[in-house]
Scaffold this motif. Structure first.
Motif, mmCIF file in Angstrom:
data_model
loop_
_atom_site.group_PDB
_atom_site.id
_atom_site.type_symbol
_atom_site.label_atom_id
_atom_site.label_comp_id
_atom_site.label_asym_id
_atom_site.label_seq_id
_atom_site.Cartn_x
_atom_site.Cartn_y
_atom_site.Cartn_z
ATOM 1 N N ALA A 366 0.830 -1.207 0.000
ATOM 2 C CA ALA A 366 0.000 0.000 0.000
ATOM 3 C C ALA A 366 0.862 1.253 0.000
ATOM 4 O O ALA A 366 0.544 2.242 -0.678
ATOM 5 N N ARG A 367 1.970 1.231 0.756
ATOM 6 C CA ARG A 367 2.882 2.379 0.789
ATOM 7 C C ARG A 367 3.464 2.635 -0.602
ATOM 8 O O ARG A 367 3.529 3.772 -1.064
ATOM 9 N N SER A 370 0.793 4.046 -3.055
ATOM 10 C CA SER A 370 0.217 5.350 -2.708
ATOM 11 C C SER A 370 1.129 6.522 -3.055
ATOM 12 O O SER A 370 0.692 7.659 -3.044
#
Length: 521
Positions: A366-367, A370
């Protein structure tokens, strides 16, 4: 006690001097300081005066007949103390002129000071011994300097030719005959060279060797600092060098000069060396050419925690760049990163056994996704492994999943972390793509289109099958009218001799097309 002789000067040890043929002719006997015979002899000096120390600079083997010391035990003891203060290498007393036996005062003081004391039972001209030792020292110095210049020339030529770090280290290892290790200031191994079994032995015990390399040198460990402009950023270590120490020092210094030059010409190479180290390790793990257990010392020396850990193999596709390293640092996840072929990047996470591997992997993905510029970043993962020997298979599985996703349509909806169960049939076909039976099946099923080399019809067929035979969606994606699409589909069915409205025939063509695309990819 150590001598102050210059470590860069070629030397002989006291023990080596005592094995010379001319010395053996004098029937030498060590009467004191036998535990210090490995002291280096930088020079040989004949002296009789009691205050001989004022004439020495350290590292000398002093020859004496003791004619000025006979009958005075205080002067005999002071003679030894003077040599000790001057850090002489040893004292050799020729018996016969002043003494018939080793004087107790000299022997006791030499033993107390740890100064090797040797007596010669058969007298011979000291000039012969002086000449022999001096000539050997000069020859050693000439050989060391010649070797130093040869190494400098060869390494400079390699750098000029654009050779990688590994090529330079291999050359240094060839000349030194021992394992060579390059580390950063945190003792993390950036590169190694030498015979593989010997290197593995060094890396297996690297924590102890790193402590030794960071402090005093000994047992053939010779280090040279890497840096410039007042800043140190690493060191090179010759591990277990067995030649003359001064020669080893010159080799290490020449190697350090070359590595600093290599870094300067290559830009900020300190980081790239770490990347090369990780890439070499992960490439060997993925290929399976080297057994995983043999790579364990390299992983440990590279700074990857390996004891009682959970390993998560990942392969990332997309414009990851330096975002991977940054994400690892921000999340505090131990791991190594390396580029693979086809714009893929391998990541091996090393987590504590009590950490939630699946949750942390999802957080990491997710990091990445994003961040600005992430685009269509795909994070493919294999199931976590608790045994190091299972890591290579996990990396290959993650690479397989990433490759399967790369072959899929861009519009395919994928989870944040893609696993084997998410690639379904496409993943299976990619695993079997090199099987001759699968290759023959694909060519046979698609022969009508492949022979005509009609890429437009192949593209339409690919979209039609990927969208679940949705004619409206296929026409929209290819920017054609429905009647035009019908004509193309009719042409495809005619060339292949199939009915795409029949589920089994359509499935057969779809599998063949997936196999064809996987083979081409």
């Amino acid at each position: 006690m150590t001598t102050t002789s210059d470590a860069s000067e070629p030397t002989l040890s006291v023990r080596q001097v005592l094995t010379l043929e001319r010395v053996l002719a004098g029937e030498p006997e060590v009467v004191a300081g036998a535990g210090h015979l490995d002291r280096p002899v930088r020079w040989v000096h004949v002296a009789e005066a009691a205050d001989v120390g004022v004439m020495l600079s350290g590292g000398e083997m002093v020859l004496t007949t003791g004619v000025l010391l006979a009958g005075d035990e205080d002067r005999q003891a002071e003679y030894i103390r003077s040599l000790h203060r001057a850090e002489a290498a040893a004292v050799v007393l020729g018996l016969g002129r002043a003494f018939t036996d080793p004087p107790d005062a000299m022997r006791r003081m030499a033993e107390r000071c740890g100064l090797p004391m040797v007596v010669l039972h058969r007298p011979f001209p000291f000039a012969q011994l002086t000449e022999e030792v001096q000539s050997r020292l000069v020859r050693r110095k000439f050989a060391a300097v010649s070797l130093s210049e040869a190494v400098r020339t060869e390494l400079t030529a390699l750098i000029t030719a654009g050779a990688p770090l590994q090529r330079l280290l291999d050359e240094v290892a060839r000349h030194s005959g021992c394992p060579v290790v390059v580390t950063n200031l945190a003792h993390r191994v950036l590169g190694t060279a030498g015979e593989r079994p010997a290197v593995d032995d060094v890396l297996r015990d690297w924590e102890r060797i790193a402590r030794q390399a960071g402090g005093t040198e000994g047992d053939g460990w010779i280090r040279a600092e890497l840096g410039g402009r007042g800043e140190r950023w690493g060191r090179i270590v010759l591990c277990g060098y067995r030649g003359d120490r001064a020669t080893g020092r010159l080799l290490a210094d020449r190697a350090a000069e070359a590595l600093v030059l290599h870094r300067m010409l290559g830009g900020n190479a300190a980081c790239s060396w770490e990347e090369q180290s990780a890439q070499s390790l992960l490439t060997d793990l993925v290929s399976g050419v080297v057994p995983a257990r043999q790579l364990l010392p390299r992983a440990r020396a590279a700074g990857l925690p390996v004891g009682r850990r959970t390993f998560v193999p990942l392969v990332v596709r997309g414009r990851a760049g330096d975002r991977l390293e940054r994400a690892l640092r921000l999340l505090g996840l131990p791991g190594i990163v390396a580029e693979l072929a086809d714009a893929a990047v391998a990541v091996l996470l090393s987590l504590a056994r009590d950490q939630d591997a699946e949750a942390l992997t999802a957080h990491f993905a997710a990091r990445l996704r994003s961040e600005p510029g992430a685009g269509r970043t795909v994070v493919a993962a294999a199931d976590a492994r608790t045994a190091w020997e299972d890591v290579p298979a996990g990396l290959r599985e993650a690479q397989h999943v990433a490759d399967a996703v790369a072959d899929s349509p861009a519009a395919l909806d994928l989870p944040a972390v893609v696993r084997l169960k998410d690639v379904h049939l496409r993943g299976l076909i990619r695993l079997l793509r090199d099987d001759p039976h699968v290759q023959s099946f694909a060519e046979r099923e698609l022969d009508g289109l492949l022979c005509a080399a009609d890429e437009d019809l192949l593209a339409v067929l690919r979209t039609y099958l990927a969208t679940g035979r949705n004619k409206s969606r296929t026409a929209q994606l290819h920017h054609v009218s429905r009647p035009a699409l019908y004509r193309r589909l009719e042409a495809i069915q005619a060339r292949l001799g199939v009915d795409l409205d029949d589920f089994e025939q359509a499935a057969s063509v779809h599998i063949a097309l997936l196999a064809h695309d996987a083979q081409q990819g």
